[in-house]
Design an enzyme around this catalytic site. Structure first.
Site, PDB file in Angstrom:
ATOM      1  N   HIS A 183      27.810 125.611  -4.593  1.00 46.46           N
ATOM      2  CA  HIS A 183      28.116 126.864  -3.906  1.00 46.46           C
ATOM      3  C   HIS A 183      29.192 127.651  -4.640  1.00 46.46           C
ATOM      4  O   HIS A 183      29.266 128.865  -4.553  1.00 46.46           O
ATOM      5  CB  HIS A 183      28.609 126.599  -2.479  1.00 46.46           C
ATOM      6  CG  HIS A 183      27.725 125.709  -1.676  1.00 46.46           C
ATOM      7  ND1 HIS A 183      26.422 126.039  -1.376  1.00 46.46           N
ATOM      8  CD2 HIS A 183      27.926 124.474  -1.136  1.00 46.46           C
ATOM      9  CE1 HIS A 183      25.873 125.063  -0.669  1.00 46.46           C
ATOM     10  NE2 HIS A 183      26.759 124.099  -0.519  1.00 46.46           N
ATOM     11  N   HIS A 213      38.868 128.308  -5.484  1.00 44.07           N
ATOM     12  CA  HIS A 213      37.457 128.454  -5.872  1.00 44.07           C
ATOM     13  C   HIS A 213      37.094 129.938  -5.893  1.00 44.07           C
ATOM     14  O   HIS A 213      37.913 130.777  -5.518  1.00 44.07           O
ATOM     15  CB  HIS A 213      36.562 127.666  -4.899  1.00 44.07           C
ATOM     16  CG  HIS A 213      36.643 128.184  -3.502  1.00 44.07           C
ATOM     17  ND1 HIS A 213      37.504 127.670  -2.563  1.00 44.07           N
ATOM     18  CD2 HIS A 213      36.012 129.211  -2.879  1.00 44.07           C
ATOM     19  CE1 HIS A 213      37.380 128.335  -1.432  1.00 44.07           C
ATOM     20  NE2 HIS A 213      36.475 129.289  -1.595  1.00 44.07           N
ATOM     21  N   HIS A 219      34.232 133.360  -5.625  1.00 42.30           N
ATOM     22  CA  HIS A 219      33.035 134.018  -5.116  1.00 42.30           C
ATOM     23  C   HIS A 219      32.774 135.234  -5.994  1.00 42.30           C
ATOM     24  O   HIS A 219      33.714 135.940  -6.370  1.00 42.30           O
ATOM     25  CB  HIS A 219      33.232 134.476  -3.672  1.00 42.30           C
ATOM     26  CG  HIS A 219      33.546 133.360  -2.721  1.00 42.30           C
ATOM     27  ND1 HIS A 219      32.570 132.713  -1.993  1.00 42.30           N
ATOM     28  CD2 HIS A 219      34.714 132.760  -2.397  1.00 42.30           C
ATOM     29  CE1 HIS A 219      33.139 131.770  -1.247  1.00 42.30           C
ATOM     30  NE2 HIS A 219      34.443 131.775  -1.476  1.00 42.30           N
ATOM     31  N   HIS A 244      39.872 132.156  -3.875  1.00 39.28           N
ATOM     32  CA  HIS A 244      40.436 131.665  -2.617  1.00 39.28           C
ATOM     33  C   HIS A 244      41.368 130.500  -2.873  1.00 39.28           C
ATOM     34  O   HIS A 244      40.932 129.452  -3.349  1.00 39.28           O
ATOM     35  CB  HIS A 244      39.314 131.237  -1.659  1.00 39.28           C
ATOM     36  CG  HIS A 244      38.581 132.409  -1.088  1.00 39.28           C
ATOM     37  ND1 HIS A 244      37.300 132.327  -0.586  1.00 39.28           N
ATOM     38  CD2 HIS A 244      38.978 133.705  -0.944  1.00 39.28           C
ATOM     39  CE1 HIS A 244      36.949 133.530  -0.150  1.00 39.28           C
ATOM     40  NE2 HIS A 244      37.936 134.378  -0.367  1.00 39.28           N
ATOM     41  N   THR A 303      34.370 130.957   5.242  1.00 41.87           N
ATOM     42  CA  THR A 303      33.238 131.854   4.955  1.00 41.87           C
ATOM     43  C   THR A 303      31.960 131.091   4.646  1.00 41.87           C
ATOM     44  O   THR A 303      30.953 131.695   4.296  1.00 41.87           O
ATOM     45  CB  THR A 303      33.553 132.797   3.783  1.00 41.87           C
ATOM     46  OG1 THR A 303      33.726 132.006   2.592  1.00 41.87           O
ATOM     47  CG2 THR A 303      34.802 133.623   4.041  1.00 41.87           C
ATOM     48  N   THR A 304      32.027 129.769   4.731  1.00 40.12           N
ATOM     49  CA  THR A 304      30.830 128.937   4.533  1.00 40.12           C
ATOM     50  C   THR A 304      30.692 128.006   5.740  1.00 40.12           C
ATOM     51  O   THR A 304      31.678 127.751   6.437  1.00 40.12           O
ATOM     52  CB  THR A 304      30.940 128.067   3.261  1.00 40.12           C
ATOM     53  OG1 THR A 304      31.965 127.087   3.467  1.00 40.12           O
ATOM     54  CG2 THR A 304      31.276 128.901   2.036  1.00 40.12           C
TER      55      THR A 304
HETATM   56  C1  SG7 Z   1      33.750 126.489  -0.900  1.00 37.17           C
HETATM   57  O1  SG7 Z   1      34.246 127.253   0.227  1.00 37.17           O
HETATM   58  C2  SG7 Z   1      34.472 125.171  -1.119  1.00 37.17           C
HETATM   59  C3  SG7 Z   1      34.799 124.467   0.198  1.00 37.17           C
HETATM   60  C4  SG7 Z   1      35.412 125.436   1.203  1.00 37.17           C
HETATM   61  C5  SG7 Z   1      34.458 126.568   1.445  1.00 37.17           C
HETATM   62  O2  SG7 Z   1      32.373 126.216  -0.793  1.00 37.17           O
HETATM   63  O3  SG7 Z   1      35.641 125.390  -1.845  1.00 37.17           O
HETATM   64  O4  SG7 Z   1      35.746 123.434  -0.044  1.00 37.17           O
HETATM   65  C6  SG7 Z   1      35.380 122.129   0.202  1.00 37.17           C
HETATM   66  C7  SG7 Z   1      36.443 121.137  -0.024  1.00 37.17           C
HETATM   67  O5  SG7 Z   1      34.263 121.854   0.568  1.00 37.17           O
HETATM   68  O6  SG7 Z   1      35.640 124.761   2.439  1.00 37.17           O
HETATM   69  C8  SG7 Z   1      36.934 123.508   3.983  1.00 37.17           C
HETATM   70  C9  SG7 Z   1      36.872 124.297   2.732  1.00 37.17           C
HETATM   71  O7  SG7 Z   1      37.862 124.507   2.059  1.00 37.17           O
HETATM   72  C10 SG7 Z   1      35.002 127.573   2.474  1.00 37.17           C
HETATM   73  O8  SG7 Z   1      36.257 128.060   2.069  1.00 37.17           O
HETATM   74  S1  SG7 Z   1      36.557 129.590   2.130  1.00 37.17           S
HETATM   75  O9  SG7 Z   1      36.479 130.006   3.516  1.00 37.17           O
HETATM   76  O10 SG7 Z   1      37.855 129.741   1.538  1.00 37.17           O
HETATM   77  N1  SG7 Z   1      35.471 130.390   1.317  1.00 37.17           N
HETATM   78 ZN    ZN Z   2      35.919 130.871  -0.506  1.00 34.09          ZN
END
Ligand code: SG7
Ligand code: ZN
Length: 233
Positions: free
Chosen positions: A68, A94, A96, A113, A183-184
């Site tokens: 993702h 990470h 987007h 983020h 957001t996921t």
């Molecule tokens: C990304 O966004 C990952 C997720 C993250 C998610 O797909 O970085 O991280 C992990 C550890 O799965 O979810 C719980 C979390 O950090 C959503 O994060 S966001 O709202 O900042 N986009």
């Molecule tokens: Zn994010």
């Protein structure tokens, strides 16, 4: 762990609300949002530069391609954001592309983020940084040296993240704030969002390479405000 979702097609955003295991994707304080800068209210929110207890240079331990996004994880738990008597630990950052949040409808090439987590309350603070083409921010110089090509692949990283650029932008720049969600999936509604208006610079090659490795358009569409207030300072 639920991981059957995507950004498009049959398991795309419309499907997210129907995911089991406590999906909050159909909730009323969802993220991202469009930030209407003219409607934002001059804020008396708590976050100040002095709340960031960051090391100058922080070791990045690992990078993973989770299908993702590309996510870099920190070794230490020494980067702390102190907010409302609570300590949020900087865990990972990470990307987007293009950005998830928009400013008056404008989408940036990339959104970073910085995810902070507070285990006692299971809540998050995410600092969102926009990035556009420009002189490469010191913080992200190492990006192209460690890239996991395949989904599920992770790599050890030996690099230092230097937070001087974003912290100095925080000093003078405008920051937007609202209460939202991940957001996921599962779109958990326990995220305080802080969005820096001024974008950071990344080299065009960095932006292109990250885009190559992530799903196309790995952003969620703007969610309804439902009466929420966006503040700025
Ligand atoms: C990304 O966004 C990952 C997720 C993250 C998610 O797909 O970085 O991280 C992990 C550890 O799965 O979810 C719980 C979390 O950090 C959503 O994060 S966001 O709202 O900042 N986009
Ligand atoms: Zn994010």
């Amino acid at each position: 762990k639920t991981d059957v979702w995507a950004y498009q097609g049959e398991t795309g955003p419309k499907f997210w609300t129907r995911l089991e295991e406590g999906s909050e994707c159909g909730g009323i304080r969802q993220s991202p949002i469009n930030i209407n800068t003219f409607k934002a209210i001059a804020g008396d929110f708590d976050l100040r530069l002095s709340d960031f207890h960051y090391e100058n240079a922080t070791e990045v331990k690992n990078v993973i391609n989770n299908g993702h996004t590309i996510e870099y994880e920190f070794e230490s738990e020494n980067n702390i954001l102190k907010l409302a008597e609570r300590q949020y630990i900087l865990k990972q950052f990470h990307f987007h592309s293009p950005s998830e949040h928009t400013l008056d409808g404008v989408r940036f090439p990339l959104e970073i983020h910085m995810v902070h987590f507070e285990p006692e309350t299971n809540s998050y603070v995410v600092l969102a940084l926009f990035a556009k083409q420009g002189e490469t921010s010191k913080t992200f110089r190492f990006l192209l040296d460690y890239l996991p090509i395949d989904i599920g692949e992770s790599k050890e990283v030996s690099a230092l993240c230097d937070f001087e650029d974003p912290l100095s932008t925080l000093k003078t720049g405008t920051l937007y704030h609202y209460e939202g969600s991940l957001t996921t999936p599962p779109c958990t509604e326990s995220v305080s969002w802080y969005i820096l208006k001024e974008p950071l610079g990344l080299a065009p090659e960095q932006i292109d390479r990250l885009k190559d490795l992530m799903p196309i358009n790995n952003y969620r569409l703007a969610q309804p405000l439902n009466g929420r207030i966006v503040s700025f300072k």
